[in-house]
Scaffold this motif. Structure first.
Motif, short mmCIF file in Angstrom:
data_model
loop_
_atom_site.label_atom_id
_atom_site.label_comp_id
_atom_site.label_asym_id
_atom_site.label_seq_id
_atom_site.Cartn_x
_atom_site.Cartn_y
_atom_site.Cartn_z
N ARG A 77 0.83 -1.21 0.00
CA ARG A 77 0.00 0.00 0.00
C ARG A 77 0.87 1.26 0.00
O ARG A 77 1.84 1.36 0.75
N ILE A 78 0.49 2.22 -0.82
CA ILE A 78 1.11 3.54 -0.79
C ILE A 78 0.42 4.33 0.33
O ILE A 78 -0.78 4.57 0.28
N ASP A 79 1.19 4.70 1.32
CA ASP A 79 0.67 5.44 2.47
C ASP A 79 1.37 6.80 2.52
O ASP A 79 2.58 6.88 2.78
N LEU A 80 0.62 7.84 2.27
CA LEU A 80 1.20 9.18 2.21
C LEU A 80 1.13 9.93 3.54
O LEU A 80 1.53 11.09 3.62
N SER A 81 0.62 9.26 4.58
CA SER A 81 0.42 9.95 5.86
C SER A 81 1.72 10.47 6.48
O SER A 81 1.72 11.47 7.19
N ALA A 82 2.83 9.77 6.21
CA ALA A 82 4.10 10.20 6.79
C ALA A 82 4.96 10.99 5.80
O ALA A 82 6.13 11.25 6.06
N SER A 83 4.38 11.35 4.65
CA SER A 83 5.15 12.05 3.62
C SER A 83 4.85 13.55 3.66
O SER A 83 3.72 13.96 3.37
N PRO A 84 5.83 14.37 4.00
CA PRO A 84 5.59 15.82 4.10
C PRO A 84 5.29 16.49 2.76
O PRO A 84 4.62 17.51 2.70
N ASP A 85 5.79 15.89 1.66
CA ASP A 85 5.59 16.53 0.35
C ASP A 85 4.54 15.81 -0.50
O ASP A 85 4.41 16.07 -1.70
N GLY A 86 3.81 14.86 0.10
CA GLY A 86 2.71 14.21 -0.61
C GLY A 86 3.12 13.22 -1.68
O GLY A 86 2.34 12.94 -2.60
N LYS A 87 4.32 12.64 -1.56
CA LYS A 87 4.73 11.62 -2.53
C LYS A 87 5.73 10.68 -1.87
O LYS A 87 6.41 11.04 -0.90
N ILE A 88 5.80 9.46 -2.42
CA ILE A 88 6.70 8.43 -1.89
C ILE A 88 7.49 7.82 -3.04
O ILE A 88 6.94 7.56 -4.12
N LYS A 89 8.76 7.55 -2.80
CA LYS A 89 9.63 6.93 -3.81
C LYS A 89 9.26 5.46 -3.95
O LYS A 89 9.33 4.69 -2.99
N ILE A 90 8.87 5.08 -5.15
CA ILE A 90 8.41 3.70 -5.41
C ILE A 90 9.46 2.88 -6.15
O ILE A 90 9.64 1.71 -5.89
N ALA A 91 10.18 3.51 -7.09
CA ALA A 91 11.18 2.78 -7.88
C ALA A 91 12.19 3.76 -8.46
O ALA A 91 11.95 4.97 -8.54
N THR A 92 13.33 3.20 -8.87
CA THR A 92 14.36 3.97 -9.58
C THR A 92 14.56 3.33 -10.95
O THR A 92 14.69 2.10 -11.05
N VAL A 93 14.55 4.15 -11.99
CA VAL A 93 14.72 3.65 -13.36
C VAL A 93 15.97 4.28 -13.95
O VAL A 93 16.15 5.52 -13.89
N THR A 94 16.85 3.46 -14.51
CA THR A 94 18.11 3.96 -15.08
C THR A 94 18.21 3.54 -16.54
O THR A 94 17.73 2.47 -16.94
N GLY A 95 18.84 4.39 -17.33
CA GLY A 95 19.03 4.06 -18.75
C GLY A 95 19.25 5.31 -19.56
O GLY A 95 19.34 6.43 -19.02
N PRO A 96 19.34 5.18 -20.88
CA PRO A 96 19.52 6.35 -21.74
C PRO A 96 18.32 7.29 -21.63
O PRO A 96 17.18 6.83 -21.49
N ALA A 97 18.56 8.59 -21.70
CA ALA A 97 17.49 9.57 -21.56
C ALA A 97 16.35 9.29 -22.54
O ALA A 97 15.17 9.35 -22.17
N ARG A 98 16.71 8.96 -23.78
CA ARG A 98 15.68 8.70 -24.78
C ARG A 98 14.81 7.51 -24.37
O ARG A 98 13.58 7.52 -24.51
N GLY A 99 15.43 6.45 -23.82
CA GLY A 99 14.69 5.27 -23.40
C GLY A 99 13.75 5.55 -22.24
O GLY A 99 12.62 5.06 -22.20
N LEU A 100 14.21 6.35 -21.30
CA LEU A 100 13.37 6.71 -20.15
C LEU A 100 12.11 7.44 -20.60
O LEU A 100 11.00 7.16 -20.13
N LEU A 101 12.28 8.38 -21.52
CA LEU A 101 11.15 9.18 -21.96
C LEU A 101 10.28 8.45 -22.98
O LEU A 101 9.08 8.70 -23.09
N LEU A 102 10.87 7.50 -23.69
CA LEU A 102 10.12 6.67 -24.63
C LEU A 102 9.12 5.78 -23.90
O LEU A 102 7.98 5.59 -24.31
N GLY A 103 9.57 5.24 -22.76
CA GLY A 103 8.72 4.31 -22.01
C GLY A 103 7.84 4.97 -20.96
O GLY A 103 6.89 4.34 -20.46
N GLU A 104 8.12 6.21 -20.63
CA GLU A 104 7.48 6.87 -19.49
C GLU A 104 5.96 6.78 -19.50
O GLU A 104 5.34 6.28 -18.56
#
Length: 293
Positions: A77-104
């Motif tokens: 479950r994503i629980d935002l109750s303890a997040s001061p900025d209203g978001k939580i880090k779920i994953a990190t994606v690495t690769g060429p800039a074009r690939g990141l934006l192609l799949g986004e």
């Protein structure tokens, strides 16, 4: 426990290829702008809900030459109750800039939709359990063409039953089938003649008398369609008592059921409550992908 990804058929990865081809059918003009420079992006969860659809997200980025590292489990479950900025880090994606934006966008759309189905499924299951229901909550075949696998997957992650996957998974004889064949008895007999021992037969009925006919004909599942809550309880109790020790069958209830009106139908003489409201028109879970500066 095995990963839900182990359920997926060999054909699912070409579906991802088709999604990417739909989104970029010719030139990737914006990809030309950013090129192949290595970049890291963060997947943020920005609304509460159940995370579902990791395999699809992963495959989108695999096909775009990127790698995903998850910081949250499938079904968590994503629980935002303890997040001061209203978001939580779920994953990190690495690769060429074009690939990141192609799949986004393809990856985010799929994850958001699948997670929305899982979240609504979990909500309705929890409500039924709180009301004392011990049976099965199931979805329906009212899924989005070309996206059924993702939506059925989301139901499972959310704790609901996917119901039949397609027309080949179970014979469901609805009012149109019965009217076209002539009677419930004739329709069930015709189905049994071709379906064999391994395929269950379900019959949709509008009355207790029709349910009796379906059970006598050998239906495995009887769906009480569009009954009132009180009508369901009376009919289900009567049918289970009358056929006890004579015929084995499951009772399903369906027809316009939603989170806000399902509670009056709770009755443990009913084996399955099915509804399209856990996957049709459900809110998406909000995610964003931002390249780290």
């Amino acid at each position: 426990m095995s990963s839900y990804a182990h359920l997926l058929p060999p054909s699912w990865k070409p579906q991802v290829t088709a999604w990417l081809a739909e989104d970029t059918p010719s030139f990737d003009y914006a990809g030309f702008v950013v090129g192949e420079a290595p970049r890291t992006a963060t997947l943020w969860g920005k609304s509460e809900g159940i995370i579902a659809g990791r395999p699809f997200f992963d495959e989108v980025f695999t096909q775009c030459g990127c790698a995903v590292e998850w910081h949250a489990e499938e079904g968590s479950r994503i629980d935002l109750s303890a997040s001061p900025d209203g978001k939580i880090k779920i994953a990190t994606v690495t690769g060429p800039a074009r690939g990141l934006l192609l799949g986004e966008r393809v990856a985010l759309n799929t994850l958001a939709r699948c997670s929305g189905v899982a979240t609504q499924s979990e909500r309705v299951v929890a409500k039924l359990r709180k009301a004392g229901y011990r049976g099965v909550l199931a979805g329906t075949r009212k899924t989005t063409p070309g996206f059924r696998l993702v939506e059925k997957y989301g139901m499972l992650v959310g704790g609901a039953d996917g119901h039949r996957m397609d027309l080949s998974a179970m014979v469901m004889l609805k009012d149109n089938h019965v009217w076209s064949r002539g009677s419930i008895t004739e329709a069930v007999a015709a189905a049994k003649a071709v379906a064999g021992f391994s395929v269950k037969i379900e019959v949709e009925v509008q009355s207790e008398a029709e349910a009796d006919e379906a059970i006598a004909a050998g239906a495995d599942v009887v769906m009480l369609d569009n009954f009132t809550g009180d009508g369901v309880k009376i009919a289900a109790r009567s049918l289970k008592q009358r056929w006890a020790g004579k015929k084995h069958f499951l009772l399903e209830v369906s027809g316009g059921l939603r989170e806000d009106n399902v509670e009056p139908y709770v009755c443990n003489d009913v084996d399955i409550i099915s509804t399209s409201s856990i996957h049709q028109g459900v809110p998406h879970v909000d995610f964003s992908l931002k390249i780290n500066h």
